[in-house]
Motif scaffolding. Sequence first.
Motif, PDB file in Angstrom:
ATOM      1  N   GLU A  91       0.853  -1.187   0.000  1.00  0.00           N
ATOM      2  CA  GLU A  91       0.000   0.000   0.000  1.00  0.00           C
ATOM      3  C   GLU A  91       0.886   1.233   0.000  1.00  0.00           C
ATOM      4  OE1 GLU A  91      -2.874   1.914   3.254  1.00  0.00           O
ATOM      5  OE2 GLU A  91      -3.620   0.008   2.479  1.00  0.00           O
ATOM      6  N   LEU A  92       0.540   2.213  -0.835  1.00  0.00           N
ATOM      7  CA  LEU A  92       1.317   3.438  -0.897  1.00  0.00           C
ATOM      8  C   LEU A  92       0.422   4.622  -1.204  1.00  0.00           C
ATOM      9  CD1 LEU A  92       3.035   3.903  -4.272  1.00  0.00           C
ATOM     10  CD2 LEU A  92       1.978   1.724  -3.796  1.00  0.00           C
ATOM     11  N   ASP A  93       0.970   5.794  -1.007  1.00  0.00           N
ATOM     12  CA  ASP A  93       0.268   7.032  -1.323  1.00  0.00           C
ATOM     13  C   ASP A  93       0.185   7.159  -2.838  1.00  0.00           C
ATOM     14  OD1 ASP A  93       0.227  10.099  -1.944  1.00  0.00           O
ATOM     15  OD2 ASP A  93      -0.428   9.885   0.151  1.00  0.00           O
ATOM     16  N   ARG A  94      -0.987   7.449  -3.335  1.00  0.00           N
ATOM     17  CA  ARG A  94      -1.217   7.507  -4.785  1.00  0.00           C
ATOM     18  C   ARG A  94      -0.343   8.561  -5.462  1.00  0.00           C
ATOM     19  NH1 ARG A  94      -7.408   7.421  -6.998  1.00  0.00           N
ATOM     20  NH2 ARG A  94      -6.973   7.560  -9.227  1.00  0.00           N
ATOM     21  N   SER A  95       0.000   9.614  -4.751  1.00  0.00           N
ATOM     22  CA  SER A  95       0.821  10.674  -5.345  1.00  0.00           C
ATOM     23  C   SER A  95       2.231  10.185  -5.660  1.00  0.00           C
ATOM     24  CB  SER A  95       0.879  11.888  -4.417  1.00  0.00           C
ATOM     25  OG  SER A  95       1.535  11.547  -3.208  1.00  0.00           O
ATOM     26  N   SER A  96       2.687   9.122  -5.000  1.00  0.00           N
ATOM     27  CA  SER A  96       4.029   8.609  -5.270  1.00  0.00           C
ATOM     28  C   SER A  96       4.087   7.775  -6.552  1.00  0.00           C
ATOM     29  CB  SER A  96       4.540   7.785  -4.075  1.00  0.00           C
ATOM     30  OG  SER A  96       3.745   6.645  -3.883  1.00  0.00           O
ATOM     31  N   LEU A  97       2.941   7.550  -7.208  1.00  0.00           N
ATOM     32  CA  LEU A  97       2.928   6.811  -8.473  1.00  0.00           C
ATOM     33  C   LEU A  97       3.533   7.623  -9.611  1.00  0.00           C
ATOM     34  CD1 LEU A  97      -0.659   5.245  -8.415  1.00  0.00           C
ATOM     35  CD2 LEU A  97       1.510   4.072  -8.026  1.00  0.00           C
ATOM     36  N   GLY A  98       3.531   8.918  -9.485  1.00  0.00           N
ATOM     37  CA  GLY A  98       4.011   9.770 -10.574  1.00  0.00           C
ATOM     38  C   GLY A  98       2.847  10.194 -11.448  1.00  0.00           C
ATOM     39  N   GLY A  99       3.045  11.252 -12.185  1.00  0.00           N
ATOM     40  CA  GLY A  99       1.970  11.818 -12.985  1.00  0.00           C
ATOM     41  C   GLY A  99       1.519  10.989 -14.161  1.00  0.00           C
TER      42      GLY A  99
END
Length: 165
Positions: A91-99
């Motif tokens: 599980e991770l913060d969605r913002s760390s996926l990149g644009g």
Amino acid sequence: MHLKKYLLLPIAALCLTACANSAGAKPCDIDEKFSCRVTMTHHEKQYTADVKRADADVWEMEFSQPDTVKGMKIGLTGKVCTMEFMGLKYELDRSSLGGMSMADTCCGAVEKLIGKTDVSCSKEGEDIIEKASLNGQDFSARFKDGELKEISFPGELKYEFENSQ
């Protein structure tokens, strides 16, 4: 009498200008319970997954091809991304996926089309073309017979949809 002419002329011009942008087309409706198979192409590589929208900004994606990612599940819920693969869950913060992550971009673009916010629309032959922007990146969506068929981000990503809606 002359005052009415001066008021009506600019109003008529505004109406005609607004209609000209739409080119006789209106945005297509996408079912809020969107579900389909999508083939994602990033440069030369292709991935296939079943994509489902459970609710606003709640998405599930399960990959079936290629074999290297077969069975991988990605869930996007608000600001959280969950990934499951071969018994492991992360599980991770969605913002760390990149644009420009494939999963987030696919679901984000469809979400934008469902909401119809800041979407321009035109007609090309029998197809409806909708254009919008996501995370600062322009994209276009092609609809045939009211059904989403393709979303493309210039030079980056292309999504082809089967059995959408």
